[in-house]
Design an enzyme around this catalytic site. Structure first.
Site, PDB file in Angstrom:
ATOM      1  CE  LYS A 160      -3.792   2.157   2.597  1.00 37.92           C
ATOM      2  NZ  LYS A 160      -4.654   2.028   3.790  1.00 37.92           N
ATOM      3  CE  LYS A 173      -6.399   1.964  -0.836  1.00 36.29           C
ATOM      4  NZ  LYS A 173      -7.074   1.962   0.473  1.00 36.29           N
TER       5      LYS A 173
END
Length: 326
Positions: free
Chosen positions: A196, A249
């Site tokens: 992330k 992400k």
């Protein structure tokens, strides 16, 4: 021309049926996970101003929302909660009566075949908007793990099928795995937001989830967008600690990372097509600059081509509808 030798690649493109016959990657409704924002209160369906078509929905209106999702063939949802009250340690995240816990129970009681994925983080529930315990302006790692474990166990107890920790604390997968196992939830998988990045593409989400940090930023725990090898180190740690899925992400700016992760690990790879990516498409479409359907389907297919097994996307409803019209 008879003595010129060259390949006839266009033979396999000459009509729609031929192109479909040799198509290498396919997007299906089963690939899509729809993120939902569940709001405390009653009779509220608030459209997120920066994310046209995305709504915050109260529990009493969740049934209608679920009926639409199921009718479209979407089988998995990712739940985010927006509580009435926030405090320094995000207590509402791990209460049995928390909004995600309530929504999970409702969905599993009324639609048991739907896969409920619970986002396991504290940022929506803390008064400071960070993903862990804060002391003297610093986000503390190990102290945060205790609260994240409590949140995961509470979500599993409510009936969540998958726990999806998104906080990026070191050791979060190991801690949550141990906590779930100790609480008797050994069969509950972990979908780790292991890769992330600290991204500018999250802006609209922070409006939707009411999770903007009240000071500083999240760069001390989310990844530097310039780094590639670090993603593999993060993923390897999560695999060793017991992750069952790996999330990358954001999506579009990190397709190279998706392919790296897919090539390096044999777990299902999930891509999160985040709010900023969604909002850019929506804005361009509303201005008449692009064909939204063509753009969305090309993006999502590109994510599959990059190696994603599942796609978390706010476009899920529209994409599922377009897929059914083929």
């Amino acid at each position: 021309m008879n003595d010129i030798q060259f390949s006839r690649h266009r033979r396999l493109r000459k009509n729609a049926s031929m192109r479909e016959l040799v198509r290498e990657n396919h997007l299906r409704q089963d690939d899509l996970v729809y993120p939902m924002f569940i709001l405390e209160g009653e009779n509220k369906r608030n459209e997120v101003s920066s994310m046209p078509g995305v709504f915050q929905v109260t529990l009493d209106l969740l049934g209608k929302e679920m009926d639409e999702i199921i009718a479209l063939g979407i089988k998995s949802v990712l739940l985010f909660g927006i509580p009435h009250e926030k405090d320094e340690c995000g207590t509402e995240a791990f209460h049995d009566h928390g909004i995600v816990q309530k929504a999970t129970r409702y969905i599993k009681e009324n639609h048991p075949d739907v896969i409920v994925i619970a986002d396991t983080c504290l940022c929506e529930y803390t008064s400071h908007g960070h993903c862990g315990v804060v002391e003297n302006g610093r986000v503390l790692n190990d102290e945060s793990l205790e609260l994240l474990v409590k949140t995961a166990v509470s979500q599993a107890a409510a009936g969540a099928d998958i726990i999806a920790p998104s906080n990026m604390m070191d050791g979060f997968v190991a801690a949550i795995r141990a906590g779930l196992d100790e609480a008797g939830y050994k069969e509950i998988p972990i979908m780790s937001y292991g890769i992330k990045y600290s991204s500018a593409f999250y802006g609209p989400f922070r409006e939707a989830a009411d999770s903007t940090p009240q000071f500083g930023d999240r760069k001390t725990y989310q990844m530097d967008p310039a780094n590639r090898l670090e993603a593999l180190r993060e993923a390897e740690s999560d695999v060793q600690e017991g992750a069952d899925f790996l999330i990358v992400k954001p999506g579009l700016p990190y397709l190279d990372i998706v392919r790296d992760v897919k090539n390096s690990f044999n777990l299902p790879v999930v891509i999160y097509n985040v709010s900023g990516e969604y909002s850019m498409v929506k804005a361009a479409s509303q201005n008449g600059w692009i064909d939204e359907r063509s753009i969305v389907m090309e993006m999502l297919t590109g994510m599959k081509r990059a190696g994603a097994d599942l796609i978390i996307t706010y476009h899920a409803k529209d994409a599922a509808r377009w897929l059914s019209e083929k």
